[in-house]
Motif scaffolding. Structure first.
Motif, PDB file in Angstrom:
ATOM      1  N   ALA A 148     -18.577  39.168  56.383  1.00  0.00           N
ATOM      2  CA  ALA A 148     -19.255  39.777  57.528  1.00  0.00           C
ATOM      3  C   ALA A 148     -18.643  39.295  58.834  1.00  0.00           C
ATOM      4  N   ALA A 151     -15.057  40.812  59.039  1.00  0.00           N
ATOM      5  CA  ALA A 151     -15.061  42.246  59.333  1.00  0.00           C
ATOM      6  C   ALA A 151     -15.398  42.505  60.797  1.00  0.00           C
ATOM      7  N   VAL A 175     -23.097  39.450  63.323  1.00  0.00           N
ATOM      8  CA  VAL A 175     -23.760  40.395  62.427  1.00  0.00           C
ATOM      9  C   VAL A 175     -25.140  39.838  62.071  1.00  0.00           C
ATOM     10  N   GLU A 180     -26.061  43.433  56.815  1.00  0.00           N
ATOM     11  CA  GLU A 180     -24.608  43.487  56.641  1.00  0.00           C
ATOM     12  C   GLU A 180     -24.127  44.872  56.210  1.00  0.00           C
ATOM     13  N   ARG A 181     -24.805  45.478  55.223  1.00  0.00           N
ATOM     14  CA  ARG A 181     -24.342  46.781  54.735  1.00  0.00           C
ATOM     15  C   ARG A 181     -24.437  47.835  55.832  1.00  0.00           C
ATOM     16  N   LEU A 184     -21.541  47.157  58.227  1.00  0.00           N
ATOM     17  CA  LEU A 184     -20.220  47.429  57.675  1.00  0.00           C
ATOM     18  C   LEU A 184     -19.959  48.914  57.479  1.00  0.00           C
ATOM     19  N   LEU A 187     -17.467  50.645  59.783  1.00  0.00           N
ATOM     20  CA  LEU A 187     -16.167  50.009  60.044  1.00  0.00           C
ATOM     21  C   LEU A 187     -15.063  50.681  59.243  1.00  0.00           C
ATOM     22  N   LEU A 210     -16.154  52.039  55.424  1.00  0.00           N
ATOM     23  CA  LEU A 210     -16.701  51.231  54.335  1.00  0.00           C
ATOM     24  C   LEU A 210     -17.963  51.850  53.765  1.00  0.00           C
ATOM     25  N   ALA A 236     -17.911  46.002  50.558  1.00  0.00           N
ATOM     26  CA  ALA A 236     -18.428  47.141  51.322  1.00  0.00           C
ATOM     27  C   ALA A 236     -19.938  47.256  51.207  1.00  0.00           C
ATOM     28  N   GLY A 238     -21.895  44.708  51.147  1.00  0.00           N
ATOM     29  CA  GLY A 238     -22.478  43.513  51.740  1.00  0.00           C
ATOM     30  C   GLY A 238     -22.670  42.370  50.775  1.00  0.00           C
TER      31      GLY A 238
END
Length: 410
Positions: A148, A151, A175, A180-181, A184, A187, A210, A236, A238
């Motif tokens: 995290a 990224a 983040v 996180e998911r 992401l 991104l 992602l 991807a 998380g």
């Protein structure tokens, strides 16, 4: 926030532009002049847009980007700057992992609370301190997992506008744990720490973000990319349980001796060096160990240093041997100013190096004893037991005819 990622995008180019700010916005190629038979060490985004890539010959780079500025920035300079950045971060975090030159991961668990700051404020201050100390465009990302943080920082380096960016390109971002998911999903796939060929294949399949990758079946990713596909799918989504793996710190012993009076003579330099080497090799942490490298320096009256580096052919634990090798480096050395101190740094520690001694000592007496012992062996066995090799027909093409075994003593 448990982890932070520190990056200086296009590290070699950032160093070159720090030294010459007028290079901003111009295509830059680092590695030497186009006439040299050398390779591109680093190149700017503007040069990459013209087709230049690291590892390409400088002549080829000139053909692709004739407007580029070619700079002779050595790889050793880039590495030294990367090591300096890493050492500065080690002063601020107990665990630091080098992912590449100008690309670091570190653990910050609890540090921001100890400083009485929020995670975002702590990360911003960390970035500002590193940028101020190095003069480089440092970016920082933070998160509950290593990926995290990585990224977030990589997205900033790519110029991607992450959530909460307020329309401006920020230099640090954290983040939010548990999201996180969601973070992401937007991104680009380039933030994944995989081979560039995998990034290209994902885009050929129409997967640019992602979030698209996270929505694919795991079996499909494994079928296409194997273990790397599974790892990319987990990141991807998380899911990241990776931990930092910092390089072991190098063992070093340093000693410096102040000279009684400023000196320029080799005798004074060697006398101070002998004292410094003796103290260094006598340190408790070096007992029973040898070293491979000695760095020597003389501190001058004008505040500068003159140094030499010794790499022994074999590890040594003997200060006298180290001084003997150093003597060849110091002889003929002309100092621009009198020396006020002499110092040494021992590196590359290992177990003591030993040599196999000869079975018999040399000398006529020992040779006579050997001859008598072999004669006694022949007498007891009734026939020759020890032989020596003698050339018979060295010109022969048949190996068996070139030499013969003859009884020892005959």
């Amino acid at each position: 926030m448990d982890f932070a990622c520190i990056q200086v995008p296009w590290f070699g180019i950032a160093i070159a532009r720090r030294e010459n700010p007028r290079l901003g916005g111009r295509p830059v190629v680092v590695g030497g002049s186009p006439e040299e038979h050398a390779e591109v060490t680093a190149c700017s985004l503007e040069a990459m847009a013209a087709g230049v890539t690291p590892g390409m010959s400088l002549r080829r780079a000139l053909a692709l980007c004739p407007d580029a500025v070619f700079l002779p920035l050595a790889a050793s300079v880039i590495r030294a700057e990367a090591e300096r950045l890493a050492n500065l971060l080690r002063e601020r975090s107990p665990v630091v992992e080098e992912a590449g030159e100008g690309h670091l991961h570190c653990e910050v668990r609890g540090l921001w609370a100890l400083a009485g700051l929020g995670p975002a404020e702590f990360l911003a201050q960390l970035r500002e301190s590193l940028a101020g100390a190095t003069g480089l465009p440092v970016l920082a990302g933070g998160g509950a997992t290593v990926f995290a943080a990585h990224a977030a920082c990589s997205a900033l380096g790519l110029g991607f506008r992450v959530a909460g960016d307020c329309g401006d390109r920020r230099q640090s971002i954290v983040v939010v744990p548990g999201r996180e998911r969601e973070f992401l999903a937007r991104l680009p796939v380039e933030v994944l720490p995989v081979e560039a060929a995998m990034h290209q294949r994902l885009r050929l399949f129409g997967i640019d973000r992602l979030g698209q990758l996270a929505g694919l079946p795991l079996s499909a990713m494994q079928a296409q990319f194997g273990p790397a596909g599974r790892r990319a799918w987990e990141l991807a989504n998380g899911r990241d349980t990776s931990r930092l793996a910092p390089a072991p710190s190098e063992f070093r012993v340093t000693e410096e001796v102040e000279l009684p009076a400023p000196a320029v003579s080799q005798a004074s330099l060697l006398a101070g060096s002998e004292t410094a080497l003796g103290r260094a090799f006598a340190r408790d942490e070096l007992q029973g160990r040898a070293v491979r490298i000695v760095s020597w320096w003389a501190g001058l009256e004008d505040g500068t240093r003159v140094g030499r580096r010794l790499a022994f052919r074999e590890p040594t634990a003997d200060p006298r041997h180290a001084l003997f090798v150093l003597r060849g480096k110091v002889e003929g050395l002309r100092l621009p100013a009198p020396a006020t101190s002499v110092g040494v740094e021992l590196r590359g520690a290992c177990s003591e190096y030993a040599h196999q001694q000869l079975l018999w000592s040399t000398g006529r007496g020992r040779q006579r004893e050997l001859d008598e012992a072999i004669a006694q062996l022949h007498a007891r066995a009734g026939e020759a037991q020890v032989f020596r090799i003698v050339e018979v027909e060295p010109w022969s093409r048949i190996p068996e005819r070139q030499v013969a075994l003859v009884a020892y003593g005959s």
